[in-house]
Scaffold this motif. Structure first.
Motif, PDB file in Angstrom:
ATOM      1  N   SER A  31      44.379  31.675  28.557  1.00 41.51           N
ATOM      2  CA  SER A  31      43.153  31.344  27.863  1.00 41.51           C
ATOM      3  C   SER A  31      42.993  31.929  26.495  1.00 41.51           C
ATOM      4  O   SER A  31      43.723  32.938  26.125  1.00 41.51           O
ATOM      5  CB  SER A  31      41.718  31.973  28.698  1.00 41.51           C
ATOM      6  OG  SER A  31      41.569  33.095  28.539  1.00 41.51           O
ATOM      7  N   PRO A  60      40.578  32.383  34.105  1.00 42.98           N
ATOM      8  CA  PRO A  60      41.775  31.930  34.570  1.00 42.98           C
ATOM      9  C   PRO A  60      42.907  32.950  34.622  1.00 42.98           C
ATOM     10  O   PRO A  60      43.862  32.965  35.020  1.00 42.98           O
ATOM     11  CB  PRO A  60      42.256  30.520  33.757  1.00 42.98           C
ATOM     12  CG  PRO A  60      41.789  30.817  32.614  1.00 42.98           C
ATOM     13  CD  PRO A  60      40.249  31.513  32.678  1.00 42.98           C
ATOM     14  N   GLY A  62      43.394  35.203  31.391  1.00 50.13           N
ATOM     15  CA  GLY A  62      44.059  35.577  30.124  1.00 50.13           C
ATOM     16  C   GLY A  62      43.814  36.756  29.778  1.00 50.13           C
ATOM     17  O   GLY A  62      44.817  37.615  29.251  1.00 50.13           O
ATOM     18  N   TRP A  63      42.736  37.695  29.902  1.00 52.28           N
ATOM     19  CA  TRP A  63      42.638  39.178  29.788  1.00 52.28           C
ATOM     20  C   TRP A  63      43.633  39.920  30.760  1.00 52.28           C
ATOM     21  O   TRP A  63      44.308  40.865  30.520  1.00 52.28           O
ATOM     22  CB  TRP A  63      41.360  39.606  30.197  1.00 52.28           C
ATOM     23  CG  TRP A  63      40.169  39.510  28.967  1.00 52.28           C
ATOM     24  CD1 TRP A  63      40.549  38.323  28.013  1.00 52.28           C
ATOM     25  CD2 TRP A  63      38.987  39.897  28.587  1.00 52.28           C
ATOM     26  NE1 TRP A  63      39.352  38.640  26.926  1.00 52.28           N
ATOM     27  CE2 TRP A  63      38.613  39.313  27.430  1.00 52.28           C
ATOM     28  CE3 TRP A  63      38.280  41.039  29.258  1.00 52.28           C
ATOM     29  CZ2 TRP A  63      37.505  39.949  26.889  1.00 52.28           C
ATOM     30  CZ3 TRP A  63      37.237  41.542  28.732  1.00 52.28           C
ATOM     31  CH2 TRP A  63      36.780  41.042  27.544  1.00 52.28           C
ATOM     32  N   ASP A  81      37.201  37.533  40.317  1.00 49.54           N
ATOM     33  CA  ASP A  81      36.660  36.364  39.673  1.00 49.54           C
ATOM     34  C   ASP A  81      35.861  35.433  41.007  1.00 49.54           C
ATOM     35  O   ASP A  81      36.406  35.562  42.198  1.00 49.54           O
ATOM     36  CB  ASP A  81      37.393  35.464  38.952  1.00 49.54           C
ATOM     37  CG  ASP A  81      36.322  34.685  37.803  1.00 49.54           C
ATOM     38  OD1 ASP A  81      36.472  34.969  36.758  1.00 49.54           O
ATOM     39  OD2 ASP A  81      35.777  33.562  38.497  1.00 49.54           O
ATOM     40  N   ASP A  97      32.054  37.040  44.555  1.00 52.39           N
ATOM     41  CA  ASP A  97      30.901  37.190  43.581  1.00 52.39           C
ATOM     42  C   ASP A  97      30.685  38.594  43.359  1.00 52.39           C
ATOM     43  O   ASP A  97      30.142  39.447  44.423  1.00 52.39           O
ATOM     44  CB  ASP A  97      29.860  36.334  44.219  1.00 52.39           C
ATOM     45  CG  ASP A  97      28.548  36.284  43.087  1.00 52.39           C
ATOM     46  OD1 ASP A  97      28.500  37.396  42.294  1.00 52.39           O
ATOM     47  OD2 ASP A  97      27.733  35.596  43.145  1.00 52.39           O
ATOM     48  N   PHE A  98      30.950  39.046  42.241  1.00 52.47           N
ATOM     49  CA  PHE A  98      30.542  40.482  41.734  1.00 52.47           C
ATOM     50  C   PHE A  98      29.016  40.925  42.408  1.00 52.47           C
ATOM     51  O   PHE A  98      28.846  42.294  42.599  1.00 52.47           O
ATOM     52  CB  PHE A  98      30.789  40.764  40.269  1.00 52.47           C
ATOM     53  CG  PHE A  98      30.770  42.379  39.894  1.00 52.47           C
ATOM     54  CD1 PHE A  98      31.492  43.194  40.633  1.00 52.47           C
ATOM     55  CD2 PHE A  98      29.631  42.595  39.157  1.00 52.47           C
ATOM     56  CE1 PHE A  98      31.437  44.472  39.991  1.00 52.47           C
ATOM     57  CE2 PHE A  98      29.573  43.848  38.731  1.00 52.47           C
ATOM     58  CZ  PHE A  98      30.448  44.764  39.012  1.00 52.47           C
ATOM     59  N   ASP A 122      34.485  40.267  31.365  1.00 51.92           N
ATOM     60  CA  ASP A 122      34.393  39.114  30.521  1.00 51.92           C
ATOM     61  C   ASP A 122      33.271  37.972  31.084  1.00 51.92           C
ATOM     62  O   ASP A 122      33.261  37.057  30.890  1.00 51.92           O
ATOM     63  CB  ASP A 122      35.610  38.242  30.199  1.00 51.92           C
ATOM     64  CG  ASP A 122      35.487  37.353  28.901  1.00 51.92           C
ATOM     65  OD1 ASP A 122      34.551  37.641  28.028  1.00 51.92           O
ATOM     66  OD2 ASP A 122      36.353  36.754  28.572  1.00 51.92           O
ATOM     67  N   ALA A 124      30.207  35.895  32.719  1.00 58.46           N
ATOM     68  CA  ALA A 124      29.016  35.407  32.135  1.00 58.46           C
ATOM     69  C   ALA A 124      28.558  34.480  33.111  1.00 58.46           C
ATOM     70  O   ALA A 124      29.171  33.914  33.592  1.00 58.46           O
ATOM     71  CB  ALA A 124      29.174  34.751  30.647  1.00 58.46           C
TER      72      ALA A 124
END
Ligand code: SAM
Length: 207
Positions: A31, A60, A62-63, A81, A97-98, A122, A124
């Motif tokens: 990403s 997906p 990237g971090w 995620d 789900d966090f 990250d 949102a």
């Protein structure tokens, strides 16, 4: 032919011409968001050899790629995620789900009492465009993230999290300041000017 709404056509247009999207394809990142973390890491030195890193809202990936490349197999990256994430070498992936206690328990179970050096977030909510709905949903995720840091961060640990400027942020920054030695805001070049997103970096966690 599938019909496209004007806004999705605009998004697609911007996406294919975006220099960070092109760069991500060249560098093998999943990403364009990777470049936000790379820029912040360059300035603030987030990653230390052997670190335990938790990546919240990781898909997906990237971090998580940036983190595992930075650690060079000398640490541990746990990525969580809501969405399914393609496996990534050197990264442990949890789907859930966090906000769910069970998912949090799964994550804490993986840590098995071990403490993290760095939490990167990250996450949102799915934005509706209605500020009165989106901002509280974002603040809720931020509160949960801070609670999580209190449970898992080492003394001296760091938190990097996406925020949306808006209602609740002044109070949130104060809450973070009470727990960490230093709090700064970052707006990396890959973060669109039109976006209210900013990154909060808190260092020097106090247990
Ligand atoms: C901007 S994307 C993250 C991009 C990622 N940092 C990267 O570099 O590829 C935000 C992610 O947060 C996730 N997310 C939002 N709410 C969540 C929740 N409650 N629990 C877990 N993940 C969540 C979304 O599914 C989405 O994949």
């Amino acid at each position: 032919m599938t019909r496209k709404s004007t806004s999705s056509a605009r998004w697609l247009d911007r996406h294919v011409t975006d220099k960070w999207v092109k760069q991500a394809q060249l560098d093998g990142y999943r990403s364009r968001a990777s470049y936000k973390l790379i820029e912040i890491d360059k300035r603030d030195r987030l990653f230390t050899p052997g670190a335990l890193v938790v990546d919240l809202g990781a898909a997906p990936g990237g971090w998580a790629q940036v983190a595992s490349r930075a650690l060079k197999d000398k640490g541990r990256v746990i990525a969580l995620d809501l969405l399914e994430m393609e496996p990534l070498a050197g990264v442990e992936v949890i789907q859930g789900d966090f906000r769910d206690q069970q998912v949090l328990d799964d994550l804490l179970g993986r840590l098995d009492g071990g403490l993290a050096d760095l939490v990167i977030c990250d996450m949102a909510p799915n934005v509706s465009g209605i500020k009165a709905v989106d901002q509280p949903a974002m603040m809720y995720l931020l509160e949960l993230t801070l609670d999580f840091c209190e449970q898992v961060l080492k003394t001296g640990g760091k938190l990097l999290t996406k925020t949306f400027e808006g209602a609740g942020m002044v109070e949130y920054r104060q809450q973070v300041k009470a727990r960490f030695g230093r709090v700064v805001m970052r707006k990396p070049a890959a973060s669109r000017d039109s976006s209210v997103e900013q990154y909060l970096l808190a260092t020097g966690f106090r247990r």
